[in-house]
Design an enzyme around this catalytic site. Structure first.
Site, PDB file in Angstrom:
ATOM      1  CB  SER A  38       3.286   1.280   5.972  1.00 60.69           C
ATOM      2  OG  SER A  38       2.070   0.946   6.558  1.00 60.69           O
TER       3      SER A  38
ATOM      4  CG  ASP B 289      -0.092  -4.188   2.526  1.00 63.09           C
ATOM      5  OD1 ASP B 289       0.405  -3.577   1.553  1.00 63.09           O
ATOM      6  OD2 ASP B 289      -0.487  -3.616   3.554  1.00 63.09           O
TER       7      ASP B 289
ATOM      8  CG  HIS C 221      -0.411   0.181   2.522  1.00 65.69           C
ATOM      9  ND1 HIS C 221      -0.196  -0.861   3.386  1.00 65.69           N
ATOM     10  CD2 HIS C 221      -0.016   1.296   3.181  1.00 65.69           C
ATOM     11  CE1 HIS C 221       0.302  -0.402   4.520  1.00 65.69           C
ATOM     12  NE2 HIS C 221       0.427   0.902   4.425  1.00 65.69           N
TER      13      HIS C 221
END
Length: 242
Positions: free
Chosen positions: A187, A110, A79
């Site tokens: 992230s 992901d 993402h």
């Protein structure tokens, strides 16, 4: 190992993320100086990098974190790079910037892998680790330098959540984290355990539990890491993470 359903999670891609609560201020430097860190953590912190890129289709500039796991290969969350088609690059903690291209993109788990031809940072080793103390090496949005935060791996769970584009439910092996401020931009950050190995990769935080974060476990990272270890051909980053 137990099962977990994530009713409310916040993906931590970058400055384009909408935050449903007021986060704590992001510090501009690590809470502890490199000299205060365990030697193996101080030694490997250079292997975490900042990612940035442009996603013109959704009018976003995206920032996140990644880590070098093989020569010239950086792993991050899918993402973080979703929809990025321009100006993809990674920047080391000393400020050196290198062009990058996405060579693996998995919106189901992901995970993404970048090829950075000119990067000469030592790679980190990905390996399973039991619950216990660890460190997150991240570049939160707004931080001028890498932020190193001590954190605790509370447990290993089986989590069920939608894939990146909410087309299907996915079961993942996930590490529950506590004790640190997991902020937007984190992230893709490596979860480094004593000894200097990567036990997981940060991908989300809870919106209803302060200082609660989540990382993909090493077992989820290794198949894609191994498949993309020698990849050089660019792949599609599909559409933006909405």
């Amino acid at each position: 190992m137990r099962w977990l359903w994530w009713p409310i999670l916040l993906a931590l891609g970058g400055c384009s993320i909408m935050i449903p609560f007021s986060p704590r201020p992001i510090r501009a430097s690590a809470p502890a100086g490199a000299a205060a860190l365990p030697p193996e953590i101080a030694r490997v912190k250079q292997s975490a990098v900042r990612f940035s890129g442009q996603a013109p289709a959704c009018f976003k500039r995206i920032e996140g974190t990644g880590f070098v796991y093989a020569p010239q290969r950086v792993m991050t969350a899918a993402h973080v790079v979703a929809g990025v088609t321009r100006s993809a690059s990674v920047t080391t903690d000393d400020g050196d910037e290198y062009p990058a291209r996405v060579v693996a993109f998995d919106p189901i788990i992901d995970i993404a892998v970048l090829y950075v031809p000119d990067l000469s940072v030592p790679p980190l080793i990905i390996a399973d680790a039991p619950p216990g103390h660890a460190y997150v090496l991240a570049y939160p949005v707004g931080a001028e330098r890498e932020v190193v935060q001590p954190i605790k791996i509370d447990r290993d769970v089986q989590g069920v959540a939608p894939d990146l584009y909410e087309k299907r439910k996915v079961t993942k092996e996930v590490l529950e984290l506590s004790g640190a401020d997991i902020s937007p931009g984190s992230s893709g950050a490596p979860l480094v355990v004593p000894g200097g190995r990567v036990a997981g990769m940060v991908f989300a935080s809870s919106t209803d539990a302060p200082n609660r974060g989540y990382a993909l476990a090493a077992v989820e990272l290794l198949p894609i890491a191994n498949d993309a270890r020698d990849a050089t051909r660019p792949v599609s980053t599909q559409r933006c993470d909405e």
